[in-house]
Design a protein around this motif. Structure first.
Motif, PDB file in Angstrom:
ATOM      1  N   TYR A 103       0.867  -1.178   0.000  1.00 15.97           N
ATOM      2  CA  TYR A 103       0.000   0.000   0.000  1.00 15.97           C
ATOM      3  C   TYR A 103       0.905   1.230   0.000  1.00 15.97           C
ATOM      4  CZ  TYR A 103      -3.835  -3.176   0.974  1.00 15.97           C
ATOM      5  OH  TYR A 103      -4.758  -4.188   0.879  1.00 15.97           O
ATOM      6  N   THR A 104       0.678   2.090  -0.978  1.00 13.05           N
ATOM      7  CA  THR A 104       1.618   3.188  -1.247  1.00 13.05           C
ATOM      8  C   THR A 104       1.173   4.535  -0.708  1.00 13.05           C
ATOM      9  OG1 THR A 104       0.574   3.683  -3.374  1.00 13.05           O
ATOM     10  CG2 THR A 104       2.336   2.021  -3.360  1.00 13.05           C
ATOM     11  N   GLY A 105      -0.028   4.597  -0.152  1.00  8.12           N
ATOM     12  CA  GLY A 105      -0.583   5.874   0.283  1.00  8.12           C
ATOM     13  C   GLY A 105      -1.551   6.458  -0.724  1.00  8.12           C
ATOM     14  N   ALA A 123      11.895 -10.773   4.967  1.00  3.00           N
ATOM     15  CA  ALA A 123      10.809 -10.319   5.828  1.00  3.00           C
ATOM     16  C   ALA A 123      10.572  -8.831   5.628  1.00  3.00           C
ATOM     17  CB  ALA A 123      11.155 -10.598   7.291  1.00  3.00           C
ATOM     18  N   GLY A 124       9.298  -8.452   5.704  1.00  3.18           N
ATOM     19  CA  GLY A 124       8.966  -7.039   5.747  1.00  3.18           C
ATOM     20  C   GLY A 124       8.640  -6.373   4.442  1.00  3.18           C
ATOM     21  N   ARG A 152       1.514  -5.812   3.193  1.00 10.26           N
ATOM     22  CA  ARG A 152       0.540  -6.759   3.739  1.00 10.26           C
ATOM     23  C   ARG A 152       0.745  -8.128   3.086  1.00 10.26           C
ATOM     24  NH1 ARG A 152       0.277  -2.752   6.328  1.00 10.26           N
ATOM     25  NH2 ARG A 152      -1.572  -1.662   7.122  1.00 10.26           N
ATOM     26  N   GLU A 153       0.488  -9.192   3.854  1.00  8.98           N
ATOM     27  CA  GLU A 153       0.642 -10.533   3.307  1.00  8.98           C
ATOM     28  C   GLU A 153      -0.604 -10.968   2.547  1.00  8.98           C
ATOM     29  OE1 GLU A 153       1.627 -12.971   6.648  1.00  8.98           O
ATOM     30  OE2 GLU A 153      -0.101 -12.354   7.825  1.00  8.98           O
ATOM     31  N   TRP A 154      -0.425 -11.939   1.667  1.00 12.75           N
ATOM     32  CA  TRP A 154      -1.491 -12.459   0.812  1.00 12.75           C
ATOM     33  C   TRP A 154      -2.040 -13.725   1.461  1.00 12.75           C
ATOM     34  CZ3 TRP A 154      -2.897 -10.847  -4.349  1.00 12.75           C
ATOM     35  CH2 TRP A 154      -3.739 -11.718  -5.036  1.00 12.75           C
ATOM     36  N   LEU A 155      -3.207 -13.625   2.062  1.00 14.97           N
ATOM     37  CA  LEU A 155      -3.846 -14.757   2.726  1.00 14.97           C
ATOM     38  C   LEU A 155      -4.922 -15.315   1.801  1.00 14.97           C
ATOM     39  CD1 LEU A 155      -4.262 -13.236   6.305  1.00 14.97           C
ATOM     40  CD2 LEU A 155      -2.440 -14.727   5.480  1.00 14.97           C
ATOM     41  N   LEU A 209      -5.296  -7.612   4.603  1.00 17.10           N
ATOM     42  CA  LEU A 209      -5.410  -6.739   5.764  1.00 17.10           C
ATOM     43  C   LEU A 209      -4.159  -6.725   6.635  1.00 17.10           C
ATOM     44  CD1 LEU A 209      -7.067  -5.071   7.867  1.00 17.10           C
ATOM     45  CD2 LEU A 209      -7.903  -7.264   8.755  1.00 17.10           C
ATOM     46  N   ASN A 210      -3.530  -7.892   6.817  1.00 16.11           N
ATOM     47  CA  ASN A 210      -2.530  -8.048   7.868  1.00 16.11           C
ATOM     48  C   ASN A 210      -1.110  -7.805   7.385  1.00 16.11           C
ATOM     49  OD1 ASN A 210      -4.221  -9.223  10.202  1.00 16.11           O
ATOM     50  ND2 ASN A 210      -4.812 -10.460   8.431  1.00 16.11           N
ATOM     51  N   GLY A 211      -0.316  -7.226   8.263  1.00 14.75           N
ATOM     52  CA  GLY A 211       1.088  -6.989   7.970  1.00 14.75           C
ATOM     53  C   GLY A 211       1.831  -8.275   7.675  1.00 14.75           C
TER      54      GLY A 211
END
Length: 519
Positions: free
Chosen positions: A392-394, A410-411, A472-475, A494-496
């Motif tokens: 997400y870039t803003g 990671a990250g 964000r991770e791809w669930l 949604l989640n980091g």
């Protein structure tokens, strides 16, 4: 027979049909010194099974869910999924591009797959790392104003590309593809595996997957976009619908939590109200906790401190109002009426007795996992993709696919990651539904807006607001309480990248090391 002998093809029970018209020279060669079949002999064996046909499907871009089978696929009836005791009726069995075999094996550090046993050869066991082996496929994907058209073949035709992840980082083509049959579990030493009967490994994230799989040095990774692509393409070709849950609902509506009605000690059962027990399936998994805290969230230790992911083995009525649920546990336990009993993801291998595509007792009751092309899915948890992240870039969002997981970190995504664009959604946070799908840099992703649980793709994508900044991770797939939001194309963004919880799982991938979408 020497150190480098040909496996007795009469023991290859599952492949007898494929071998009927072939000589012994076509049988895979097992090397006693390496404990593996030679990759060249497997590739040659699979090549003998090619039919050279082009199987296609046309995916409408509008709200209609029905797709159209094209080419050699036209006129082939949709399979009828099976349940335990009633085998699937699948006209695609042993047809070229749909050929697959269960094998034991793995992947070397450079990404090269290997096979140590083939179902029927006397060495194979589902308690060893188990994979679905397929030929390398070739694909042509075109787009018009009205549809995305996908053609797949086991033989390269003019204009076709190799399937995603078919090329190793050095540019060599894989001898075959491997896909983990089972969701991720770990052994007593914490080693990742793909085996039957194990409790699935949850509380994982994209970031923990990098370290858990030792991705940078082993060739092993979490589930990749290429693994996801294979299942989606096979589903579209065989069932010709964008609505995956209309065929396989998965364990997406099995969110049951119960308080015991009777306190007992030294027991292997939990007595609950009969109406609640009627909602529980034999063979499914549950947790029992002392529930000393205030939250019912299954991720809190006090909600699984009595037993964790025990299998329901039977139900027995105690009286007109109460039923005892019996569990497969290592030692007896105590219950109290203040405890909490909850459903959790099924154990790996729940579909082992299903012959062909299907679920244990129902494909559409939203309580059960399913198997397609030998791959067991939908156990009641997300599956984290290890080489896909959302940035997400803003001012919006971009999905990145990393071809070679040796570079995964990671990250954030590495510089080698490729853009797959964005999945559908308005600027605000919330659920969105795409109208159709297409493959971008090896990831099959939703496109368009304005659909719902009954039109278009029918599976939800959750995104945060465009003003958000971060990764964000791809669930994928969806957990056991997601109902219509879940499905083969569902994504939670949604989640980091480091967030892990009780319903976050994944699976091993032998396809993490690749040169990218093949040319």
């Amino acid at each position: 027979m020497g150190k480098n002998h040909i496996a007795d093809h009469e023991t290859l029970e599952r492949v007898a049909i494929a071998l009927e018209s072939m000589g012994a020279s076509t049988v895979p060669i097992f090397n006693d010194e390496t404990g593996r079949y030679t990759n060249a002999s497997i590739a040659a064996w699979l090549a003998k099974m090619r039919d050279g046909k082009n199987y296609g499907v046309s995916i409408p871009k509008g709200s209609a869910t029905a797709c159209t089978k094209t080419g050699a696929n036209a006129g082939i009836a949709n399979p009828k999924p099976g349940i335990i005791g009633r085998a699937a009726i699948d006209p695609y069995v042993n047809h070229g591009a749909f050929t697959f075999f269960e094998v034991n094996g793995g992947v070397d550090a450079d990404g090269t797959p290997y096979v140590t046993a083939i179902d029927g050869d006397g060495r194979f066991s589902r308690t060893d790392d188990t994979w679905i082996m397929t030929p390398v496929l070739y694909t042509l994907e075109t787009e018009t104003n009205d549809a995305v058209n996908i053609t797949v073949s086991d033989t390269r035709q003019p204009g076709m590309k190799r399937q995603p992840a078919a090329l190793l980082p050095n540019g060599a083509q894989r001898p075959y593809m491997l896909y983990a049959k089972y969701a991720l579990s770990v052994d007593a030493e914490g080693k990742p595996r793909s085996v039957s009967g194990a409790q699935v490994k949850c509380f994982v994230s994209h970031d923990t997957g990098v370290s858990l799989m030792k991705t940078a040095t082993t060739g092993d990774s979490f589930k990749t976009a290429a693994d996801d692509w294979y299942v989606k393409v096979m589903f579209l070709l065989k069932y010709a619908t964008k609505n995956s849950q209309s065929v396989f609902a998965g364990c997406t509506g099995y969110d049951v939590q119960i308080s015991p009605t009777v306190a007992e000690s030294n027991t292997t059962r939990v007595v609950v109200a009969k109406g609640k027990a009627d909602q529980i399936l034999i063979g499914s998994s549950m947790i029992l906790g002392t529930h000393t805290g205030t939250s019912n969230d299954r991720g809190n230790g006090y909600n699984y401190d009595v037993f964790d992911a025990a299998t329901v083995i039977k139900k027995v009525d105690v009286d007109a109002s109460n039923t005892a649920i019996y569990f497969d546990v290592a030692k007896p336990f105590t219950t109290a009426t203040t405890y909490l009993l909850s459903t959790v993801p099924w154990r790996a291998g729940a579909c082992d007795a299903v012959e062909g595509d299907g679920s244990p007792t129902s494909c559409t009751d939203s309580k059960q996992p399913f198997v397609i092309q030998g791959i067991e899915l939908g156990l009641g948890m997300y599956e984290v993709l290890g080489n896909v992240l959302i940035q997400y870039t803003g001012t919006g969002m971009v999905v990145y696919v990393n071809p070679d997981t040796k570079n995964e970190k990671a990250g954030s995504s590495p510089d080698s990651a490729l853009s797959a664009g964005a999945f559908p959604g308005q600027a605000a946070e919330g659920w969105n539904y795409g109208l159709y799908c297409k493959t971008v840099n090896g990831l099959m992703i939703q496109q368009g807006t304005g659909a719902s649980t009954s039109v278009g793709i029918c599976d939800g994508n959750y995104k945060v607001a465009d003003t958000t900044v971060g990764w964000r991770e791809w669930l994928s797939l969806g957990p056991l309480g997601y109902w219509g939001f879940a499905g083969l194309w569902s994504v939670s963004g949604l989640n980091g990248s480091g967030v892990a919880w009780w319903n976050f799982g994944s699976r091993r991938s032998a396809n993490g090391r690749s040169r990218g979408e093949a040319a």
